[in-house]
Design a protein around this motif. Sequence first.
Motif, mmCIF file in Angstrom:
data_model
loop_
_atom_site.group_PDB
_atom_site.id
_atom_site.type_symbol
_atom_site.label_atom_id
_atom_site.label_comp_id
_atom_site.label_asym_id
_atom_site.label_seq_id
_atom_site.Cartn_x
_atom_site.Cartn_y
_atom_site.Cartn_z
ATOM 1 N N ALA A 14 -9.558 -3.056 -11.984
ATOM 2 C CA ALA A 14 -9.659 -3.947 -13.287
ATOM 3 C C ALA A 14 -9.080 -5.507 -12.785
ATOM 4 O O ALA A 14 -9.466 -6.327 -13.415
ATOM 5 N N ALA A 15 -8.412 -5.448 -11.830
ATOM 6 C CA ALA A 15 -7.997 -6.687 -11.362
ATOM 7 C C ALA A 15 -8.919 -7.678 -10.935
ATOM 8 O O ALA A 15 -9.899 -7.423 -10.332
ATOM 9 N N PRO A 16 -8.788 -8.946 -11.529
ATOM 10 C CA PRO A 16 -9.659 -9.942 -11.035
ATOM 11 C C PRO A 16 -9.517 -10.308 -9.566
ATOM 12 O O PRO A 16 -8.596 -10.062 -9.133
ATOM 13 N N HIS A 17 -10.662 -10.861 -8.738
ATOM 14 C CA HIS A 17 -10.416 -11.130 -7.496
ATOM 15 C C HIS A 17 -9.482 -12.333 -7.322
ATOM 16 O O HIS A 17 -9.160 -13.041 -8.171
ATOM 17 N N GLY A 18 -8.606 -11.941 -5.972
ATOM 18 C CA GLY A 18 -7.504 -12.726 -6.062
ATOM 19 C C GLY A 18 -6.288 -12.166 -6.592
ATOM 20 O O GLY A 18 -5.273 -12.813 -6.120
ATOM 21 N N VAL A 19 -6.084 -11.253 -7.404
ATOM 22 C CA VAL A 19 -4.949 -10.880 -8.030
ATOM 23 C C VAL A 19 -4.721 -9.390 -7.260
ATOM 24 O O VAL A 19 -5.231 -8.416 -7.208
ATOM 25 N N LYS A 20 -3.508 -9.441 -6.616
ATOM 26 C CA LYS A 20 -2.829 -8.354 -5.703
ATOM 27 C C LYS A 20 -2.269 -7.471 -6.792
ATOM 28 O O LYS A 20 -1.398 -7.650 -7.644
ATOM 29 N N VAL A 21 -2.544 -5.998 -6.624
ATOM 30 C CA VAL A 21 -1.818 -5.055 -7.182
ATOM 31 C C VAL A 21 -1.244 -4.243 -6.170
ATOM 32 O O VAL A 21 -1.516 -4.029 -4.995
ATOM 33 N N PRO A 22 0.226 -3.845 -6.433
ATOM 34 C CA PRO A 22 1.006 -3.393 -5.667
ATOM 35 C C PRO A 22 0.349 -1.736 -4.985
ATOM 36 O O PRO A 22 -0.518 -1.156 -5.556
ATOM 37 N N LYS A 23 0.664 -1.654 -3.554
ATOM 38 C CA LYS A 23 0.129 -0.367 -3.375
ATOM 39 C C LYS A 23 0.818 0.860 -3.469
ATOM 40 O O LYS A 23 2.131 0.508 -3.954
ATOM 41 N N ASP A 24 0.387 2.066 -3.585
ATOM 42 C CA ASP A 24 1.005 3.213 -3.944
ATOM 43 C C ASP A 24 2.037 3.391 -2.787
ATOM 44 O O ASP A 24 1.573 3.323 -1.654
ATOM 45 N N ASN A 25 3.298 3.861 -3.036
ATOM 46 C CA ASN A 25 4.159 4.275 -2.394
ATOM 47 C C ASN A 25 4.568 3.316 -1.196
ATOM 48 O O ASN A 25 4.774 3.677 0.047
ATOM 49 N N SER A 26 4.151 1.806 -1.466
ATOM 50 C CA SER A 26 4.693 0.871 -0.497
ATOM 51 C C SER A 26 6.155 0.689 -0.248
ATOM 52 O O SER A 26 6.623 0.282 1.044
ATOM 53 N N ASP A 27 6.876 1.012 -0.975
ATOM 54 C CA ASP A 27 8.407 1.078 -0.806
ATOM 55 C C ASP A 27 8.970 2.000 -0.153
ATOM 56 O O ASP A 27 8.907 3.033 -0.701
ATOM 57 N N THR A 28 9.646 1.752 0.905
ATOM 58 C CA THR A 28 10.272 2.883 2.031
ATOM 59 C C THR A 28 11.562 2.695 1.521
ATOM 60 O O THR A 28 12.087 3.633 2.212
ATOM 61 N N SER A 29 12.196 1.957 0.779
ATOM 62 C CA SER A 29 13.662 1.955 0.634
ATOM 63 C C SER A 29 14.351 3.225 0.052
ATOM 64 O O SER A 29 15.355 3.641 0.546
ATOM 65 N N VAL A 30 13.541 3.752 -0.770
ATOM 66 C CA VAL A 30 13.796 5.167 -1.475
ATOM 67 C C VAL A 30 13.945 6.390 -0.375
ATOM 68 O O VAL A 30 15.082 6.837 0.133
ATOM 69 N N PRO A 31 12.675 6.545 0.301
ATOM 70 C CA PRO A 31 12.820 7.509 1.157
ATOM 71 C C PRO A 31 13.707 7.348 2.426
ATOM 72 O O PRO A 31 14.725 8.126 2.926
ATOM 73 N N ASP A 32 14.067 5.941 2.744
ATOM 74 C CA ASP A 32 14.895 5.743 3.971
ATOM 75 C C ASP A 32 16.447 6.057 3.262
ATOM 76 O O ASP A 32 17.028 6.358 4.057
ATOM 77 N N SER A 33 16.698 5.835 2.079
ATOM 78 C CA SER A 33 18.071 5.994 1.528
ATOM 79 C C SER A 33 18.392 7.540 1.477
ATOM 80 O O SER A 33 19.452 7.890 1.470
ATOM 81 N N LEU A 34 17.180 8.076 1.353
ATOM 82 C CA LEU A 34 17.454 9.561 1.282
ATOM 83 C C LEU A 34 17.711 10.658 2.286
ATOM 84 O O LEU A 34 18.002 11.679 2.306
ATOM 85 N N ARG A 35 17.032 9.933 3.533
ATOM 86 C CA ARG A 35 16.959 10.672 4.676
ATOM 87 C C ARG A 35 18.214 11.300 5.184
ATOM 88 O O ARG A 35 18.256 12.465 5.711
#
Length: 104
Positions: A14-35
């Motif tokens: 749905a995003a128009p050209h040039g609009v960035k939508v966040p990637k799935d699971n791109s934030d590694t801070s949660v897995p890193d904090s749980l390690r």
Amino acid sequence: MIDHTKPAAQLKMAAPHGVKVPKDNSDTSVPDSLRPLRDKEFYQAYAQKAGVEGHKEAIDAFRKEISSDGQNAKLKSTAQKALPKIQKHSNMAQTLAQKMGSPQ
């Protein structure tokens, strides 16, 4: 997993050209904090961070897009359709976190 990837894919389409939508699971801070955590500590932290906090962030982002901050009708519509499922997941995550003894 499909419940989470489908709305993300719909937003990207749905995003128009040039609009960035966040990637799935791109934030590694949660897995890193749980390690370093183990057993009950791990499950409590996971339920709180990935479940409760993660869904709250998603709900806030979708509500912002639905509100007057959203500039694109297709994105607003997609967010409106996905929000009830995300809210349902959030309720489930809160219930799980309470059962795990995570702080609310």
